[in-house]
Design an enzyme around this catalytic site. Structure first.
Site, short mmCIF file in Angstrom:
data_model
loop_
_atom_site.label_atom_id
_atom_site.label_comp_id
_atom_site.label_asym_id
_atom_site.label_seq_id
_atom_site.Cartn_x
_atom_site.Cartn_y
_atom_site.Cartn_z
N LYS A 179 2.06 -3.99 6.51
CA LYS A 179 2.43 -4.10 5.11
C LYS A 179 3.85 -3.75 4.89
O LYS A 179 4.58 -4.50 4.22
CB LYS A 179 1.89 -2.84 4.43
CG LYS A 179 0.41 -2.84 4.34
CD LYS A 179 -0.04 -3.90 3.03
CE LYS A 179 -1.57 -4.45 3.51
NZ LYS A 179 -1.96 -5.52 2.80
N SER A 198 0.95 -1.14 0.03
CA SER A 198 -0.22 -0.14 0.10
C SER A 198 0.88 1.32 -0.12
O SER A 198 2.05 1.29 0.43
CB SER A 198 -0.88 0.14 1.28
OG SER A 198 -1.48 1.31 1.53
N TYR A 253 -1.73 -1.17 10.87
CA TYR A 253 -1.83 -1.63 9.82
C TYR A 253 -0.68 -1.51 8.73
O TYR A 253 -0.29 -2.38 8.00
CB TYR A 253 -3.18 -1.11 8.92
CG TYR A 253 -3.38 -1.24 7.71
CD1 TYR A 253 -3.70 -2.57 6.88
CD2 TYR A 253 -3.12 -0.28 6.45
CE1 TYR A 253 -3.95 -2.72 5.62
CE2 TYR A 253 -3.40 -0.37 5.29
CZ TYR A 253 -3.78 -1.64 4.79
OH TYR A 253 -3.45 -1.74 3.41
#
Ligand SMILES: NC(=O)c1ccc[n+]([C@@H]2O[C@H](COP(=O)([O-])OP(=O)(O)OC[C@H]3O[C@@H](n4cnc5c(N)ncnc54)[C@H](O)[C@@H]3O)[C@@H](O)[C@H]2O)c1
Ligand SMILES: *[C@@H]1O[C@H](CO)[C@@H](O)[C@H](O)[C@H]1NC(C)=O
Ligand SMILES: *[C@@H]1O[C@H](CO)[C@@H](O)[C@H](O)[C@H]1NC(C)=O
Length: 349
Positions: free
Chosen positions: A157, A129, A153
């Site tokens: 990643k 992302s 989060y």
């Protein structure tokens, strides 16, 4: 022989669109999803849209952390590559429940990578992302821009990217493409598959869409004092079908180059659009008024984020085709046809 691809998280928003494009491109596709945040209806719709290619899709309800189930699947089916979407992705929730995110995203990925090693499949495309660019000092973000995760989060990643770089360093048989998505929106032009958030939407367009169909009275815009043209955040919105096609380009690259290593590519359009510009574009397409309520900045949100698309254009021969207007048109088409997503008014909050 047609290639067979394992798609984890293939019942989800980006996964379902990618599975469709894969089928139409002639791949055999096996989807694994625990349906934690998706509906099997999405898989059924993909099968229907794919027409004669629909029979090349099979679905297994499996949690990636279930080693035995994964092993059985890999033992029964030979995969040429894996496209790995499965994960949790709500930023705010990841701050509240970090262990849930580390457990699901990290342990799930390790279980998948271990199964791949055991069964000799070492080609992977991973959903990273633009969030790994944090709050960039310079835009557009190139693949060399400094990396900085701002929440659990984002850290999952970044950790998975690092794991991928490490396994390739240790074993050159691995060929991995990390795709850093910017802001996927829109839906398949058929209007039969799209984004279907459960509960309170975290992202702009699902929120806008729910206001447009009357599920919520107003849109909350977080941050109005950024140093952008109208004070609202600027993002690089990309049509989900363009994003899906980026995965086909990545797979083709993986199959062509036997010693690609671990490469990273941005998938964006290279254009920045502010929240208010996006809302205006959607109002124009839909003919619906979207009443806006201004709120403070959301912790950890970057001010301006958009991609340099040069590397993907040059090396993947891929470029986004759709603009904001088509993104809004297809988002609205999906919303109109499916105001409650894949569910019904009582199954969604
Ligand atoms: N949508 C975005 O804005 C965006 C941006 C950048 C990156 N990504 C990444 O792209 C991927 C797909 O995102 P999406 O928007 O389609 O989200 P999504 O929630 O619609 O899809 C993810 C899917 O993974 C499944 N899943 C989650 N944990 C699982 C597990 N342990 N085992 C099996 N299945 C599991 C969910 O049920 C869901 O169907 C995610 O990894 C996400 O982090 C998304
Ligand atoms: C998928 O379906 C098409 C059309 O029916 C067929 O020609 C093709 O061989 C199939 N591919 C796989 C991988 O089964
Ligand atoms: C669940 O999926 C929707 C898209 O369909 C997404 O907006 C939401 O962030 C996802 N939730 C989690 C916890 O990943």
């Amino acid at each position: 022989m047609a290639r067979r691809i394992l798609v984890t998280g293939g019942a989800g928003y980006i996964g379902s669109h990618t599975v469709l494009q894969l089928l139409l491109a002639g791949f055999g596709v096996v989807v694994v999803d625990n349906l934690d945040n998706s509906s099997e209806v999405a898989v059924e719709r993909v099968t229907a849209i794919a027409g004669k290619y629909g029979k090349n899709l099979t679905f297994h309800r499996i949690d990636l952390r279930d080693k035995d189930a994964l092993d059985k699947l890999f033992a029964s089916t030979k995969f040429d590559a894996v496209v790995h979407f499965a994960g949790l992705k709500a930023v705010g929730e990841s701050v509240q429940k970090p262990l849930l995110y580390y457990n699901n995203n990290i342990i799930g990925t390790i279980a998948l990578l271990e199964a791949m090693v055991r069964h000799g499949c070492k080609k992977l495309v991973f959903s990273s992302s633009a969030t790994v660019y944090g709050w960039p000092k310079k835009v557009p973000c190139t693949e060399e821009s400094p990396l900085c995760a701002m929440n659990p989060y984002g850290r999952t990643k970044l950790m998975i990217e690092d794991i991928c770089r490490d396994i390739h360093r240790a074993d050159k048989d691995w060929n991995i493409i990390l795709l850093r998505y910017f802001n996927p929106i829109g839906a398949h032009p058929s209007g039969n598959i799209g984004e279907d958030p459960r509960g309170f939407p975290n992202n702009l367009m699902p929120f806008v869409q729910q206001v447009a169909v009357g599920r919520r009275p107003t849109l909350t815009v977080f941050g109005n004092d950024y140093s952008t043209k109208d004070g609202t955040g600027v993002r690089d919105y990309i049509h989900v079908v363009d994003l899906a096609d980026g995965h086909i380009a990545a797979l083709q690259k993986l199959f062509k180059a036997s010693n690609l290593g671990c490469e990273v590519y941005n998938l964006g359009t290279g254009k920045g659009t502010s929240v208010l510009e996006m809302v205006a574009a959607f109002e124009k397409t839909s003919g619906k008024k979207i009443p806006v309520v201004k709120a403070g900045r959301r912790h950890g949100d970057a001010e301006i984020l958009y991609a340099s698309t040069r590397k993907a254009e040059k090396e993947l021969k891929w470029k986004a085709k759709y603009g904001i207007e088509e993104m809004c048109r297809d988002q609205w088409n999906w919303a109109k046809k499916n105001p409650w997503g894949y569910g019904s008014p009582d199954s969604t909050s």
